[in-house]
Design an enzyme around this catalytic site. Sequence first.
Site, PDB file in Angstrom:
ATOM      1  NE  ARG A  15     155.257 -28.593   1.480  1.00 29.88           N
ATOM      2  CZ  ARG A  15     154.952 -29.592   0.659  1.00 29.88           C
ATOM      3  NH1 ARG A  15     155.440 -29.601  -0.561  1.00 29.88           N
ATOM      4  NH2 ARG A  15     154.162 -30.572   1.031  1.00 29.88           N
ATOM      5  CG  PHE A  66     158.691 -34.846  -5.115  1.00 33.40           C
ATOM      6  CD1 PHE A  66     158.208 -34.142  -4.033  1.00 33.40           C
ATOM      7  CD2 PHE A  66     158.415 -36.193  -5.197  1.00 33.40           C
ATOM      8  CE1 PHE A  66     157.448 -34.764  -3.053  1.00 33.40           C
ATOM      9  CE2 PHE A  66     157.662 -36.826  -4.223  1.00 33.40           C
ATOM     10  CZ  PHE A  66     157.179 -36.119  -3.145  1.00 33.40           C
ATOM     11  CG  ASP A 119     156.067 -33.849 -11.601  1.00 36.80           C
ATOM     12  OD1 ASP A 119     154.898 -33.485 -11.384  1.00 36.80           O
ATOM     13  OD2 ASP A 119     156.609 -34.796 -10.995  1.00 36.80           O
ATOM     14  CE1 TYR A 137     149.790 -36.712  -3.451  1.00 29.14           C
ATOM     15  CE2 TYR A 137     149.308 -38.566  -4.892  1.00 29.14           C
ATOM     16  CZ  TYR A 137     150.216 -37.796  -4.194  1.00 29.14           C
ATOM     17  OH  TYR A 137     151.539 -38.115  -4.254  1.00 29.14           O
ATOM     18  CE  LYS A 138     151.862 -33.645  -4.356  1.00 31.76           C
ATOM     19  NZ  LYS A 138     153.060 -33.915  -5.165  1.00 31.76           N
TER      20      LYS A 138
END
Length: 435
Positions: A394, A132, A202, A227-228
């Site tokens: 996605r 990322f 991560d 927040y995922k």
Amino acid sequence: MDRQACLVRDEADPLRSLREQFDLPDGVIYLDGNSLGVLPRATAGRIADVVTREWGTDLIRSWNTAGWVDLPQRIGDKIARLIGAGPGQVVAADSTSLNLYKVLNVALDLADAAAADGGATRRVVVSERSNFPTDLYIAQSIVSRRGMELRLIDSPADIPGALTDEVAVLMLTEVNYRTGERHDMAGLTAAAHAAGVLTIWDLAHSAGAVPVDLLGADADFAIGCGYKYLNGGPGAPAFVWVHPRYAGRFRQPLSGWLGHAAPFAFDTAYEPAEGISRYVCGTPPILSLSALECGVDTVLAAEPLGGMAALRAKSLALTDLFIALVDALPAELGVGVVTPRDPARRGSQVSLTLAPPRHEAAYAVVQALIARGVIGDFRAGVPGDLAAQPHIMRFGLTPLYLSFAQAFDAVAHLREVLETQEWRQERYAVKGAVT
Ligand SMILES: *Cc1c(COP(=O)(O)O)cnc(C)c1O
């Protein structure tokens, strides 16, 4: 694999009651819990209570009476249960980017200390080109300030061979945000340690999505996102874990007052708190942390039903179904599956591509799906290298609230969007700031 069979599976799903924890809008099939988790039913009431009672009525007393000051540790302990860490080992704080800044600096300090003790001089951080971007940007900043090198590997298979005695740290995201490919955390950590290399994991696309066993894998550092899959709300605080063998050693660079051993002594000199608490920097964002706690609780609610193992079983059943349905689409539609078919190497998302000549249509197809209430997202490929890094559609399949029938319907919508060429409508080509 017809819709009726999916409805039967939903009836038999031992986790189906967990969906009642959320107020999902009618007519929406939400396949973006990997990017922004959904709103728990409990959150609005909890936030209202924190605002009106804890803040409004009790005012500053709430730092003590409502336990505000310990919220980073209290929520950290809850997250620890999801990632194979012990109590007192995790804090919820800051963003993933900032937490990476803290742990990568500490890991490099550790490597420097080992070199000063007669070990190899290690000047390289290894990561993946497809990591990322924020992780790469933070690492670029740190290595350039320290006169070091960030070495990016193209293929996961080449990572073990890259772990030479020049390498200080292996920094990886366990589940790749574009492809949904999952690394072997235990195997790579063992390979890293055999080469004298520290590991930073991560867990942005792992926490709440796949079972993680940080202590079992003997990892060194981990960070992750609130927040995922943890449903903490937009911009929710992130988390940080440091193995207990290191947590009380070395100072992280953002030495703010709430990571001090005695913040209310108001000393002029910084003295780090014990263990992981030193990874807190400034005043905790109480409203955001309160929402994060509600989100983490929605995942912990699976504990009596088998916990992360049960969530993982449903997640794999959902992604298996989704992949099988995509495979069954007419070949001329050109839809390809990027995510590994081997369940062990898969996170909780399925990433699709479109074969040429439709390659560029991926963005518009996702927009047309969103207009139908099927919410996934688009991640741009690498211009000039679309063969290796194509545009990605996605779809996160979150076992807490997604049903098998919804997975079935999503692929049916995809088929219709492609067959009718609905995606060619001009409005679907308009790009927002966030894709
Ligand atoms: C989502 C995500 C982040 C987000 O970082 P922020 O600092 O919260 O914006 C970081 N790393 C990975 C791998 C992610 O997937």
